[in-house]
Scaffold this motif. Sequence first.
Motif, short mmCIF file in Angstrom:
data_model
loop_
_atom_site.label_atom_id
_atom_site.label_comp_id
_atom_site.label_asym_id
_atom_site.label_seq_id
_atom_site.Cartn_x
_atom_site.Cartn_y
_atom_site.Cartn_z
N GLU A 114 0.93 -1.41 0.08
CA GLU A 114 -0.29 0.49 0.19
C GLU A 114 0.68 1.28 -0.04
OE1 GLU A 114 -3.27 -0.05 -0.35
OE2 GLU A 114 -3.40 -1.54 -0.64
N ILE A 115 1.58 0.95 0.93
CA ILE A 115 2.97 1.67 0.77
C ILE A 115 3.57 2.67 -0.85
CG2 ILE A 115 5.06 3.42 1.81
CD1 ILE A 115 4.82 1.38 4.22
N LEU A 116 3.60 1.35 -1.36
CA LEU A 116 4.70 2.12 -2.50
C LEU A 116 3.37 2.18 -3.43
CD1 LEU A 116 6.91 -0.95 -2.68
CD2 LEU A 116 7.45 1.26 -2.31
N ILE A 117 2.25 2.19 -3.69
CA ILE A 117 1.49 2.63 -4.45
C ILE A 117 1.34 4.11 -4.22
CG2 ILE A 117 -0.70 2.57 -4.93
CD1 ILE A 117 -0.78 -0.82 -4.39
N TRP A 118 0.61 4.19 -3.58
CA TRP A 118 0.71 5.37 -2.91
C TRP A 118 1.31 6.32 -3.01
CZ3 TRP A 118 1.74 9.72 -0.43
CH2 TRP A 118 0.98 10.74 0.35
N LEU A 119 3.32 6.03 -2.96
CA LEU A 119 4.15 6.47 -3.09
C LEU A 119 4.44 7.32 -4.18
CD1 LEU A 119 6.90 5.95 -0.31
CD2 LEU A 119 5.34 7.77 -0.17
N ARG A 120 4.41 6.27 -4.83
CA ARG A 120 4.68 6.21 -6.51
C ARG A 120 3.25 7.43 -7.49
NH1 ARG A 120 5.12 -0.69 -7.03
NH2 ARG A 120 7.70 -0.34 -7.38
N GLU A 121 1.96 7.48 -7.11
CA GLU A 121 1.95 8.48 -7.05
C GLU A 121 1.80 10.05 -6.57
OE1 GLU A 121 -3.19 8.99 -8.26
OE2 GLU A 121 -2.45 7.15 -7.32
N HIS A 122 2.19 9.52 -5.20
CA HIS A 122 1.88 11.09 -4.96
C HIS A 122 3.73 11.67 -3.96
CE1 HIS A 122 -2.49 11.35 -5.10
NE2 HIS A 122 -2.29 9.57 -4.12
N ASP A 123 4.23 10.98 -3.95
CA ASP A 123 5.42 11.56 -3.47
C ASP A 123 6.60 10.45 -3.81
OD1 ASP A 123 7.78 12.56 -1.89
OD2 ASP A 123 6.45 12.31 -0.42
N PRO A 124 6.96 10.84 -5.17
CA PRO A 124 7.97 9.20 -5.84
C PRO A 124 9.41 9.92 -4.89
CG PRO A 124 6.90 10.65 -7.36
CD PRO A 124 6.48 11.43 -6.55
N GLU A 125 10.00 10.77 -4.41
CA GLU A 125 10.59 11.15 -3.82
C GLU A 125 11.14 10.36 -2.32
OE1 GLU A 125 11.31 14.87 -2.24
OE2 GLU A 125 10.73 15.62 -3.96
N GLN A 126 9.80 9.78 -1.79
CA GLN A 126 10.38 8.94 -0.35
C GLN A 126 10.05 7.12 -1.49
OE1 GLN A 126 10.56 9.14 2.63
NE2 GLN A 126 9.38 11.51 2.84
N VAL A 127 9.54 7.38 -2.92
CA VAL A 127 10.04 5.89 -3.33
C VAL A 127 11.02 4.65 -3.33
CG1 VAL A 127 10.23 3.76 -5.20
CG2 VAL A 127 8.02 6.09 -5.08
N PRO A 128 12.23 5.57 -3.22
CA PRO A 128 13.59 4.46 -2.45
C PRO A 128 14.04 3.99 -1.45
CG PRO A 128 13.64 6.31 -4.18
CD PRO A 128 12.78 7.19 -3.95
N ALA A 129 12.82 4.19 0.13
CA ALA A 129 13.06 4.47 0.92
C ALA A 129 12.34 3.34 1.25
CB ALA A 129 13.44 5.32 1.89
#
Length: 394
Positions: A114-129
């Motif tokens: 769920e975190i990955l799905i949301w971050l890819r759309e809304h906050d790509p900078e956090q995806v690496p973490a």
Amino acid sequence: MLGEASHGTHEFYTWRAAISRRLIEEKGFSFVAVEGDWPDCDRVDRSVRRRSDAPDDPRDALATFERWPTWMWANEEIVDFTRWLYTHNGSVDEPARVGFHGLDVYSLWESLREILIWLREHDPEQVPAALAAYRCFQPYEENAQEYALATRLVPTNCENEVVDLLVGLRERAAAESDGRFGVWQNAEVVAGAERYYRTMARGGRESWNVRDQHMDDTLDRLLRRYGPGAKAVVWAHNTHVGDARATDMADAGEINIGQLARERYGPDQVVLIGFGTHHGTVVAGDAWGAPMEVMPVPPSRRHSLEEVLHGAAPAQALFVFPRDERLDLLTDELDHRAIGVVYHPERESWGNYVPTVLGERYDAFCWIDESQAVRPLRLRPTSLAEPETYPSGV
């Protein structure tokens, strides 16, 4: 906080629903929080709060519950309550709509996705973490026991990756939208689950405490999220709701959410209500992951709380305990039945009971002399997952 003596009794669900409806309609309670997983319950929450991206019928959201024991929340009694909640929310403005949330700690992989799905759309900078945390867990193929065992055999784990992810999401969540709060909560679940599995592998009582501390912290985050004056109804097993200090759990060093809530908010701001039954039927399994069965609940054993009430109380009753009177039933220690998702009726003579001082464990007690099994939705669980509070499953 509304308890239950089992996860599979019809009356426990319907009585809690009736009480919750009155609290919502007459006292303005803000949300219901249950002993369930955050991602599963979030789908139900979106439905009952009438979000455009959610099904109109909460039953459709409940039908997606896959983790064993599915009957614990995917049952007709919860369908009835969540449909009522959907209808109620249609009569109030969106900010005043009542939520439905999960407090528990088990959805590690589901929350990571769920975190990955949301971050890819809304906050790509956090995806690496998030990817770093996901890749750390990936070798264990969504098997919590394998991860827990690995942390015992080698001095490595995924704690650092999880902490990095959590810190980044926590910093951005405070003043953001519902979506931001949800992704933060999923990160808190990942952090809590990682710690839970590590402590479970070491054995002892600490994993129970990690779990209930996580549920207590989640409840507090939700209350703060809903704002000043927010009020919550909690549905969980008696072993979580009833103050642990009034049972033999305290001797074992165990805490629970009832005790923690009294300590955090003060006893005058918390009402703990236990439930009990003398005989009837219940839905449970005879082993972890076994097919669900309708099992007999035999008459309670001698000298137990349930035997006392069977002989002295009406068939259905509500006891509200006075704080300024010392009655024997409230101050004597009596065995109090506790049925988990794994249940063996033939062991009633020596198991399935928690020594309890009733008037200290609860503020009130709901009594149903003869009870019947809950009505599960017919779902097929896809994963056994971890042995939750094995062997009792509460």
